[in-house]
Motif scaffolding. Structure first.
Motif, PDB file in Angstrom:
ATOM      1  N   SER A  64       0.772  -1.260   0.112  1.00  0.00           N
ATOM      2  CA  SER A  64       0.001   0.199  -0.084  1.00  0.00           C
ATOM      3  C   SER A  64       1.003   1.179  -0.087  1.00  0.00           C
ATOM      4  O   SER A  64       0.117   2.482  -0.054  1.00  0.00           O
ATOM      5  CB  SER A  64      -1.068   0.031   1.399  1.00  0.00           C
ATOM      6  OG  SER A  64      -1.957  -0.972   1.259  1.00  0.00           O
ATOM      7  N   LYS A 110      -1.732  -6.752   8.770  1.00  0.00           N
ATOM      8  CA  LYS A 110      -1.097  -5.534   8.224  1.00  0.00           C
ATOM      9  C   LYS A 110      -0.004  -5.277   8.907  1.00  0.00           C
ATOM     10  O   LYS A 110       0.362  -5.705   9.951  1.00  0.00           O
ATOM     11  CB  LYS A 110      -2.129  -4.299   8.291  1.00  0.00           C
ATOM     12  CG  LYS A 110      -1.579  -3.281   8.072  1.00  0.00           C
ATOM     13  CD  LYS A 110      -2.561  -2.107   8.710  1.00  0.00           C
ATOM     14  CE  LYS A 110      -1.983  -0.557   8.125  1.00  0.00           C
ATOM     15  NZ  LYS A 110      -2.897   0.619   8.670  1.00  0.00           N
ATOM     16  N   VAL A 148      -8.198  -5.644   3.582  1.00  0.00           N
ATOM     17  CA  VAL A 148      -7.743  -4.730   2.861  1.00  0.00           C
ATOM     18  C   VAL A 148      -8.484  -3.695   2.484  1.00  0.00           C
ATOM     19  O   VAL A 148      -8.163  -2.468   2.371  1.00  0.00           O
ATOM     20  CB  VAL A 148      -7.098  -5.645   1.438  1.00  0.00           C
ATOM     21  CG1 VAL A 148      -6.374  -4.621   0.453  1.00  0.00           C
ATOM     22  CG2 VAL A 148      -5.860  -6.561   1.900  1.00  0.00           C
ATOM     23  N   THR A 155      -4.208   7.279   0.141  1.00  0.00           N
ATOM     24  CA  THR A 155      -3.094   6.818  -1.117  1.00  0.00           C
ATOM     25  C   THR A 155      -2.718   8.194  -1.547  1.00  0.00           C
ATOM     26  O   THR A 155      -3.200   9.096  -1.165  1.00  0.00           O
ATOM     27  CB  THR A 155      -4.049   6.074  -2.175  1.00  0.00           C
ATOM     28  OG1 THR A 155      -4.949   6.894  -2.687  1.00  0.00           O
ATOM     29  CG2 THR A 155      -4.583   4.716  -1.770  1.00  0.00           C
TER      30      THR A 155
END
Length: 162
Positions: A64, A110, A148, A155
């Motif tokens: 990510s 994660k 997820v 982002t």
């Protein structure tokens, strides 16, 4: 024939020396997932044996960015002859039992900077291989997909300057 014997012995020694514990061949990130499953398994009251990692069936990784990754791993654990609660199990000492079914495990979690994050809560599901159903497999997959997609991680496209 006599010249072939030293060559055969050399090859046998090379094979033994080259044989490694499959756990040690995993990357640190995936070893963390196996360790998490082993830890949870060892605290379960119904589990009577010490387990060791056998092999990975499937794995996936989503990067990510910013050092954050989501990892999924499906692997097998196998019961050993060592008592439950054994730590630092030496593969030559804690040999596999062949009279017990494999433990089928799926983990997803994660990581940030190669450390497992507590949020979202890491998912661990282990069950004896003969008891695994298609519904369980579907449930595992769906749970990891949600982890997820529901992360809400920013982002680069969502960062605004201003």
């Amino acid at each position: 024939m006599a010249a072939g014997l030293p060559l055969l012995l050399f090859y046998a020694l090379l094979c033994v020396a080259g044989a490694q514990d499959p756990y040690n061949e995993l990357s640190a990130e995936y070893r963390s997932g196996v360790d998490l499953a082993l830890e949870r398994l060892s605290t379960h009251a119904a589990v009577a044996h010490h387990f060791r990692y056998l092999r990975t069936v499937d794995k996936a990784e989503i990067d990510s960015g910013f050092g954050v990754k989501y990892l999924y791993q499906h692997f097998y654990l196998k019961a050993t002859r060592c008592p439950k609660g054994t730590t630092n199990s030496n593969p030559s000492r804690c040999v596999f039992r062949n009279d017990r079914p494999l433990m089928d495990c799926a983990v997803c979690y994660k990581t940030a900077s190669d450390q497992i994050e507590p949020e979202p809560n890491p998912y661990v599901h282990c069950i004896q291989r003969p008891r695994l159903t298609e519904e369980m497999i579907t449930s595992r997959t769906e749970h990891c997909k949600k982890m997820v997609y529901n992360s809400g991680a920013p982002t680069l496209l969502s960062v605004s300057s201003g």
